[in-house]
Design a protein around this motif. Structure first.
Motif, mmCIF file in Angstrom:
data_model
loop_
_atom_site.group_PDB
_atom_site.id
_atom_site.type_symbol
_atom_site.label_atom_id
_atom_site.label_comp_id
_atom_site.label_asym_id
_atom_site.label_seq_id
_atom_site.Cartn_x
_atom_site.Cartn_y
_atom_site.Cartn_z
ATOM 1 N N GLY A 43 45.011 -12.051 44.393
ATOM 2 C CA GLY A 43 45.995 -12.022 45.485
ATOM 3 C C GLY A 43 47.430 -12.194 45.033
ATOM 4 N N LEU A 44 47.674 -13.156 44.152
ATOM 5 C CA LEU A 44 49.043 -13.371 43.668
ATOM 6 C C LEU A 44 49.557 -12.120 42.966
ATOM 7 C CD1 LEU A 44 51.509 -15.148 43.116
ATOM 8 C CD2 LEU A 44 50.344 -15.970 41.060
ATOM 9 N N MET A 45 48.714 -11.502 42.160
ATOM 10 C CA MET A 45 49.115 -10.282 41.463
ATOM 11 C C MET A 45 49.464 -9.183 42.474
ATOM 12 S SD MET A 45 46.871 -7.766 39.081
ATOM 13 C CE MET A 45 45.958 -7.299 40.528
ATOM 14 N N LYS A 61 46.098 -16.550 51.775
ATOM 15 C CA LYS A 61 46.431 -17.721 50.946
ATOM 16 C C LYS A 61 46.721 -18.943 51.804
ATOM 17 C CE LYS A 61 51.366 -17.369 50.299
ATOM 18 N NZ LYS A 61 52.440 -17.642 49.455
ATOM 19 N N GLU A 62 47.121 -18.745 53.051
ATOM 20 C CA GLU A 62 47.413 -19.852 53.960
ATOM 21 C C GLU A 62 46.227 -20.215 54.848
ATOM 22 O OE1 GLU A 62 50.145 -21.466 53.496
ATOM 23 O OE2 GLU A 62 50.967 -19.978 52.115
ATOM 24 N N SER A 78 46.694 -10.607 51.831
ATOM 25 C CA SER A 78 46.689 -11.642 50.809
ATOM 26 C C SER A 78 47.631 -12.778 51.183
ATOM 27 C CB SER A 78 47.081 -11.048 49.453
ATOM 28 O OG SER A 78 47.172 -12.051 48.491
ATOM 29 N N GLU A 79 48.775 -12.447 51.724
ATOM 30 C CA GLU A 79 49.743 -13.465 52.164
ATOM 31 C C GLU A 79 49.129 -14.334 53.262
ATOM 32 O OE1 GLU A 79 53.011 -15.556 51.666
ATOM 33 O OE2 GLU A 79 52.772 -13.671 50.580
ATOM 34 N N ASP A 91 41.160 -13.240 46.896
ATOM 35 C CA ASP A 91 40.833 -14.514 46.250
ATOM 36 C C ASP A 91 40.989 -14.402 44.742
ATOM 37 O OD1 ASP A 91 40.363 -16.689 47.824
ATOM 38 O OD2 ASP A 91 38.186 -16.542 47.796
ATOM 39 N N LYS A 112 55.907 -6.693 46.001
ATOM 40 C CA LYS A 112 57.332 -7.044 46.066
ATOM 41 C C LYS A 112 58.153 -6.191 45.107
ATOM 42 C CE LYS A 112 56.633 -11.717 47.686
ATOM 43 N NZ LYS A 112 56.561 -13.133 47.315
ATOM 44 N N ARG A 128 50.455 -9.497 45.650
ATOM 45 C CA ARG A 128 51.703 -9.829 46.356
ATOM 46 C C ARG A 128 52.916 -9.598 45.466
ATOM 47 N NH1 ARG A 128 48.330 -14.090 47.570
ATOM 48 N NH2 ARG A 128 49.507 -15.574 46.283
ATOM 49 N N THR A 129 52.810 -9.991 44.211
ATOM 50 C CA THR A 129 53.911 -9.827 43.263
ATOM 51 C C THR A 129 54.202 -8.352 43.030
ATOM 52 O OG1 THR A 129 53.291 -11.888 42.193
ATOM 53 C CG2 THR A 129 54.695 -10.402 40.940
#
Length: 176
Positions: free
Chosen positions: A114-116, A155-156, A151-152, A111, A122, A118-119
């Motif tokens: 998470g974006l960090m 987020k959904e 995390s992916e 929460d 990658k 996932r990035t």
């Protein structure tokens, strides 16, 4: 009358022990929440540390620097990229392992950052896949991968109703 006093004393003692147990169990829960909060804050601090930001910036394109097994064997050992991935293992993989094992709540981590996660996953995913195959170790960075995949998924996932969040409560903020 003399028999009533010992019975009353026993009753008072049992009531005291019961009440103390209830209050202590509540205090233990509060202490657990505080420990978890501190652990989450420390984990987020580690994940967003300036050193880790630089490490991942420097790892951009790492898979293209070692495109073949020969290049990996010749150039990767003792390289800056090896040291950078060791830092990822030390920082990110450790936090991800604690989250995967339930020591810290993974939903709170993803929460917050998470974006960090996932990035960053990658950035190194293709290279880690190469390393796994090359070294014959499918478990390299498995916790980091798990947390990024979690995390992916997270987020959904629809969030449950929560008393601390109501999008209609602050309409001017909800539009941001």
């Amino acid at each position: 009358m003399d028999a009533i006093i010992p019975i009353a004393s026993v009753f008072i003692a049992l009531a005291t022990v019961t009440l103390s147990s209830i209050l202590l169990s509540r205090q233990i829960k509060h202490m657990e929440h505080e420990r978890n909060a501190l652990a989450i804050l420390a984990a987020i601090d580690r994940l967003s540390d300036e050193k880790m930001v630089r490490v991942f910036a420097d790892l951009q394109g790492v898979e293209s620097r070692y495109p073949t097994d020969e290049a990996l064997a010749r150039e990767y050992p003792h390289s800056e990229d090896e040291a950078r991935l060791a830092a990822v293992g030390q920082y990110v993989e450790t936090v991800a392992c604690l989250a995967r094992r339930g020591v810290i709540d993974p939903s709170l981590i993803v929460d917050a950052v998470g974006l960090m996660l996932r990035t960053r996953w990658k950035i190194i995913r293709a290279f880690v896949t190469h390393l796994r195959r090359y070294y014959g170790n499918e478990y390299m960075f498995e916790n980091f991968e798990w947390l990024a995949r979690y995390s992916e998924w997270w987020k959904e996932t629809p969030r449950p109703a929560h008393r601390n969040y109501d999008p209609t409560r602050l309409p001017e903020v909800a539009s941001l």
